[in-house]
Structures are given as C-alpha cells and as structure tokens.
Design a protein around this motif. Structure first.
Motif, PDB file in Angstrom:
ATOM      1  N   MET A 209     -15.429 -30.187  86.291  1.00 61.49           N
ATOM      2  CA  MET A 209     -14.789 -30.784  85.116  1.00 61.49           C
ATOM      3  C   MET A 209     -15.245 -30.076  83.839  1.00 61.49           C
ATOM      4  O   MET A 209     -14.454 -29.874  82.910  1.00 61.49           O
ATOM      5  N   PHE A 210     -16.519 -29.704  83.802  1.00 63.72           N
ATOM      6  CA  PHE A 210     -17.015 -28.940  82.648  1.00 63.72           C
ATOM      7  C   PHE A 210     -16.288 -27.606  82.553  1.00 63.72           C
ATOM      8  O   PHE A 210     -15.900 -27.165  81.454  1.00 63.72           O
ATOM      9  N   GLY A 211     -16.105 -26.933  83.709  1.00 62.24           N
ATOM     10  CA  GLY A 211     -15.405 -25.660  83.721  1.00 62.24           C
ATOM     11  C   GLY A 211     -13.975 -25.795  83.215  1.00 62.24           C
ATOM     12  O   GLY A 211     -13.490 -24.932  82.462  1.00 62.24           O
ATOM     13  N   ILE A 212     -13.290 -26.864  83.626  1.00 61.67           N
ATOM     14  CA  ILE A 212     -11.921 -27.093  83.166  1.00 61.67           C
ATOM     15  C   ILE A 212     -11.887 -27.319  81.661  1.00 61.67           C
ATOM     16  O   ILE A 212     -11.063 -26.739  80.938  1.00 61.67           O
ATOM     17  N   ALA A 213     -12.789 -28.175  81.172  1.00 64.50           N
ATOM     18  CA  ALA A 213     -12.824 -28.476  79.732  1.00 64.50           C
ATOM     19  C   ALA A 213     -13.145 -27.223  78.924  1.00 64.50           C
ATOM     20  O   ALA A 213     -12.516 -26.947  77.888  1.00 64.50           O
ATOM     21  N   PHE A 214     -14.131 -26.458  79.410  1.00 69.24           N
ATOM     22  CA  PHE A 214     -14.517 -25.221  78.713  1.00 69.24           C
ATOM     23  C   PHE A 214     -13.345 -24.245  78.684  1.00 69.24           C
ATOM     24  O   PHE A 214     -13.081 -23.596  77.664  1.00 69.24           O
ATOM     25  N   SER A 215     -12.630 -24.136  79.801  1.00 71.22           N
ATOM     26  CA  SER A 215     -11.501 -23.215  79.892  1.00 71.22           C
ATOM     27  C   SER A 215     -10.377 -23.633  78.948  1.00 71.22           C
ATOM     28  O   SER A 215      -9.715 -22.778  78.340  1.00 71.22           O
ATOM     29  N   LEU A 216     -10.142 -24.942  78.832  1.00 68.16           N
ATOM     30  CA  LEU A 216      -9.112 -25.417  77.899  1.00 68.16           C
ATOM     31  C   LEU A 216      -9.474 -25.049  76.466  1.00 68.16           C
ATOM     32  O   LEU A 216      -8.609 -24.617  75.694  1.00 68.16           O
ATOM     33  N   VAL A 217     -10.752 -25.202  76.129  1.00 71.72           N
ATOM     34  CA  VAL A 217     -11.190 -24.887  74.769  1.00 71.72           C
ATOM     35  C   VAL A 217     -11.028 -23.395  74.493  1.00 71.72           C
ATOM     36  O   VAL A 217     -10.450 -22.986  73.471  1.00 71.72           O
ATOM     37  N   PHE A 218     -11.528 -22.559  75.411  1.00 74.74           N
ATOM     38  CA  PHE A 218     -11.473 -21.120  75.161  1.00 74.74           C
ATOM     39  C   PHE A 218     -10.082 -20.548  75.406  1.00 74.74           C
ATOM     40  O   PHE A 218      -9.726 -19.512  74.838  1.00 74.74           O
ATOM     41  N   GLY A 219      -9.295 -21.209  76.266  1.00 75.78           N
ATOM     42  CA  GLY A 219      -7.905 -20.799  76.404  1.00 75.78           C
ATOM     43  C   GLY A 219      -7.143 -21.052  75.116  1.00 75.78           C
ATOM     44  O   GLY A 219      -6.358 -20.205  74.660  1.00 75.78           O
ATOM     45  N   SER A 220      -7.385 -22.222  74.509  1.00 77.13           N
ATOM     46  CA  SER A 220      -6.762 -22.536  73.220  1.00 77.13           C
ATOM     47  C   SER A 220      -7.249 -21.580  72.137  1.00 77.13           C
ATOM     48  O   SER A 220      -6.474 -21.130  71.279  1.00 77.13           O
ATOM     49  N   PHE A 221      -8.543 -21.264  72.188  1.00 74.54           N
ATOM     50  CA  PHE A 221      -9.104 -20.310  71.227  1.00 74.54           C
ATOM     51  C   PHE A 221      -8.424 -18.944  71.365  1.00 74.54           C
ATOM     52  O   PHE A 221      -8.095 -18.296  70.362  1.00 74.54           O
ATOM     53  N   SER A 222      -8.183 -18.514  72.603  1.00 78.50           N
ATOM     54  CA  SER A 222      -7.546 -17.216  72.842  1.00 78.50           C
ATOM     55  C   SER A 222      -6.123 -17.201  72.312  1.00 78.50           C
ATOM     56  O   SER A 222      -5.682 -16.214  71.702  1.00 78.50           O
ATOM     57  N   LEU A 223      -5.404 -18.302  72.534  1.00 77.34           N
ATOM     58  CA  LEU A 223      -4.038 -18.380  71.996  1.00 77.34           C
ATOM     59  C   LEU A 223      -4.047 -18.387  70.467  1.00 77.34           C
ATOM     60  O   LEU A 223      -3.160 -17.821  69.826  1.00 77.34           O
ATOM     61  N   PHE A 224      -5.060 -19.027  69.898  1.00 71.71           N
ATOM     62  CA  PHE A 224      -5.194 -19.013  68.438  1.00 71.71           C
ATOM     63  C   PHE A 224      -5.454 -17.596  67.938  1.00 71.71           C
ATOM     64  O   PHE A 224      -4.937 -17.188  66.889  1.00 71.71           O
ATOM     65  N   MET A 225      -6.260 -16.824  68.701  1.00 74.07           N
ATOM     66  CA  MET A 225      -6.514 -15.432  68.331  1.00 74.07           C
ATOM     67  C   MET A 225      -5.221 -14.616  68.402  1.00 74.07           C
ATOM     68  O   MET A 225      -4.982 -13.741  67.569  1.00 74.07           O
ATOM     69  N   VAL A 226      -4.399 -14.886  69.425  1.00 72.12           N
ATOM     70  CA  VAL A 226      -3.104 -14.204  69.516  1.00 72.12           C
ATOM     71  C   VAL A 226      -2.260 -14.536  68.285  1.00 72.12           C
ATOM     72  O   VAL A 226      -1.648 -13.650  67.667  1.00 72.12           O
ATOM     73  N   TYR A 227      -2.235 -15.807  67.924  1.00 71.48           N
ATOM     74  CA  TYR A 227      -1.483 -16.244  66.743  1.00 71.48           C
ATOM     75  C   TYR A 227      -2.003 -15.545  65.487  1.00 71.48           C
ATOM     76  O   TYR A 227      -1.219 -15.086  64.642  1.00 71.48           O
ATOM     77  N   MET A 228      -3.331 -15.437  65.379  1.00 67.44           N
ATOM     78  CA  MET A 228      -3.926 -14.789  64.212  1.00 67.44           C
ATOM     79  C   MET A 228      -3.597 -13.302  64.175  1.00 67.44           C
ATOM     80  O   MET A 228      -3.332 -12.732  63.105  1.00 67.44           O
ATOM     81  N   ILE A 229      -3.610 -12.663  65.358  1.00 74.75           N
ATOM     82  CA  ILE A 229      -3.275 -11.235  65.415  1.00 74.75           C
ATOM     83  C   ILE A 229      -1.854 -11.000  64.938  1.00 74.75           C
ATOM     84  O   ILE A 229      -1.593 -10.102  64.127  1.00 74.75           O
ATOM     85  N   ILE A 230      -0.922 -11.810  65.433  1.00 74.07           N
ATOM     86  CA  ILE A 230       0.484 -11.631  65.051  1.00 74.07           C
ATOM     87  C   ILE A 230       0.703 -12.003  63.583  1.00 74.07           C
ATOM     88  O   ILE A 230       1.370 -11.285  62.838  1.00 74.07           O
ATOM     89  N   SER A 231       0.130 -13.129  63.159  1.00 77.84           N
ATOM     90  CA  SER A 231       0.303 -13.555  61.763  1.00 77.84           C
ATOM     91  C   SER A 231      -0.285 -12.535  60.801  1.00 77.84           C
ATOM     92  O   SER A 231       0.323 -12.201  59.770  1.00 77.84           O
ATOM     93  N   THR A 232      -1.474 -12.041  61.135  1.00 78.61           N
ATOM     94  CA  THR A 232      -2.114 -11.034  60.278  1.00 78.61           C
ATOM     95  C   THR A 232      -1.290  -9.758  60.246  1.00 78.61           C
ATOM     96  O   THR A 232      -1.165  -9.105  59.203  1.00 78.61           O
ATOM     97  N   SER A 233      -0.747  -9.400  61.411  1.00 81.00           N
ATOM     98  CA  SER A 233       0.091  -8.199  61.478  1.00 81.00           C
ATOM     99  C   SER A 233       1.301  -8.338  60.555  1.00 81.00           C
ATOM    100  O   SER A 233       1.693  -7.376  59.880  1.00 81.00           O
TER     101      SER A 233
END
Length: 295
Positions: free
Chosen positions: A187-211
């Motif tokens: 359950m910890f692994g799932i929760a951690f993955s959701l957090v960092f998966g969301s973080f990764s998508l946010f980074m994608v959003y930031m890369i495109i927005s910044t571009s």
C-alpha cells in the motif's frame, strides 16, 4: 527544430532531470514493495493453510554481550534452560510429543502433516543447547503442537523468569504479522507511486508550458514556414517522453545491480503503469501545443 530543443535544454535542463528522476524513483519503490509481495505469495498461502492457535513456532533471539557478540552462557544457566525445556515440553503427561523440527519445510508446504516432521527428543535437545552456546539455528527450526494459550503463557513466563529470550508465536499470529507487513508495504508503494506519478505528469506539464513561453516565437515561425503541426507535436512529445524512458532505463539498470532481477508479474504491472504515464503525457502535450498552434 534542433535549435528549439537545444535552447530549451540550455534554459530548463533541470525539468528534464526532475522528470527522469521522478519516473526512476517511482518505479524503484513500486517494484520493491510490489515484487516483495508477489514473490512471497506462495509462502503466505502455505502459511495461511497452516495457521492455527494450537501450533507455535519457537522464536529465539540470542542475547549479545557488551561487544555485540553472542552471549556465552554459564553452566548453571545452561542447566536452567535445559530444565525449562524438559519441564515445558517433555514432562506434560497428557500430551504426546510437542516439539518437532523441520519448521521451514512445514511452513512452506513441502511437508504438510505433523507425522512427516521429526520429533525433538531430550537427547537431541541437549546437543542443541550445548554446554556454553545455544544453536540458535536449530532452536528456531522448532515447532510446538497442541498447546493452549494458557499453557503457552505459563511457559513464556518461566522462560522470562530465567532470562531466556524465547517466544512461542502461533502460526495464526505469524501469518497475520507477515501478511500485514507485506500488505502495508504494498500500500505504501502504491501511494508513493501515485504521488511521484502525479509529480512526473506535473513535470511534463511544466516542460510543455515552459516551452510555450520560452519558444513561442520560434514555434510560430516554424509553423508559418510550413512545418506541419503534427511534426511539431511529435518534437515536443519526444521532449517530454525521452526523459521518462531514460528514467525507466535507469531503474532497470538499478534492479539488475541488486541481483534480484524481475519476475514475470513485474513486467506486467510496471509496463501498465509506465505506458499509462507516457500516454497521459502525450495527451497533455497534444492538448497544450494544439491550443497554441490553433490560436
């Protein structure tokens, strides 16, 4: 188009690193916690079939001296421990044999019945206890059958009285402890993955927005020069997905260095999770760039 990529990397290189790191860390934690559960499912299933309030495993935790070495017992202490075993497990007239060896095979299902186990005799016990040191491996290989909770409580109190660090753990309690340990980690692994998966998508959003902000002029010029919209979208899809792929590759290298490797099920859930993230990043990229080019 190459100029666009180089310009972005020069000014926002840290977003690429954060994206790759986030994907790598997400996969490491998800794999570590999920694979542990999957690898131990056969043992958990076998323990579940054996769980009982009247079967106990002996848990002996050796005492250490001031220098961290295993304690060497005095002769009178050895005698007390031997007497504790004899009075607890060999002088109970209403019971048959109580102590059995070969616990590992019993718990993993290689041995299914008590009759297939080897009874521990008083003579064999003497060799396990020894004269100054206790064979902790043999002692932790013991199973105790057909004792009530009241009898177990009395036996443990006597062990505590002579300062002998031994505990009788019922197989029901052992199963619950093991299962909860792996489930909580999962359950910890799932929760951690959701957090960092969301973080990764946010980074994608930031890369495109910044571009879009940094390179708006260059993108429009290329578009006006006849560079197809789809080609520009593919360029920025690569800009956001390549760091993700590098993060996945870094994770795969890390796993190989651990010596554990992957099992079949690992490929299934890791592939699903990473493909989902890549798919979502592509959707974000298409949407953001499409809005800009259509404006």
């Amino acid at each position: 188009m190459k100029h666009i990529v180089l310009l972005f990397l020069k000014k926002r290189w840290y977003l690429i690193i954060l994206l790759g790191f986030g994907i790598c860390l997400m996969n490491v934690v998800l794999w570590n916690e999920t694979s542990q559960l999957l690898r131990n499912l056969p043992a958990l299933n076998a323990l579940h079939e054996k769980k009982s309030d009247r079967i106990y495993e002996v848990i002996y935790t050796p005492l250490g001296d001031s220098e961290g070495r295993m304690k060497r017992y005095k002769q009178e202490e050895i005698t007390e421990i031997q007497n504790w075993f004899i009075t607890s497990f060999f002088q109970i007239t209403e019971h048959d044999a109580l102590l059995y060896t070969n616990k590992a095979d019993f718990l993993t299902g290689r041995v299914s019945n008590k009759t297939d186990l080897i009874p521990m005799t008083e003579d064999a016990l003497v060799s396990v206890i020894g004269t100054k040191e206790i064979d902790s491996i043999s002692l932790n290989d013991l199973l105790v059958f057909d004792l009530s909770k009241k009898e177990v409580s009395s036996i443990e109190k006597k062990a505590k009285k002579i300062n002998f660090p031994v505990k009788l753990l019922s197989l029901k309690e052992a199963f619950n402890t093991e299962f909860n340990y792996y489930l909580n980690n999962f359950m910890f692994g799932i929760a951690f993955s959701l957090v960092f998966g969301s973080f990764s998508l946010f980074m994608v959003y930031m890369i495109i927005s910044t571009s879009m902000k940094l390179l708006a002029r260059e993108i429009r010029v290329l578009h006006l020069m006849g560079v197809p919209k789809d080609k520009l979208i593919i360029l920025f899809i690569l800009l956001s997905t390549v760091p993700m792929l590098l993060g996945i590759m870094g994770f795969a290298v890390f796993v190989q260095t651990t010596g554990m490797g992957f099992i079949g099920y690992d490929y299934v859930y890791l592939l699903c999770v990473n493909l989902l993230l890549i798919f979502l990043s592509i959707k974000v990229t298409k949407h953001k760039l499409g809005v800009m080019l259509d404006a």
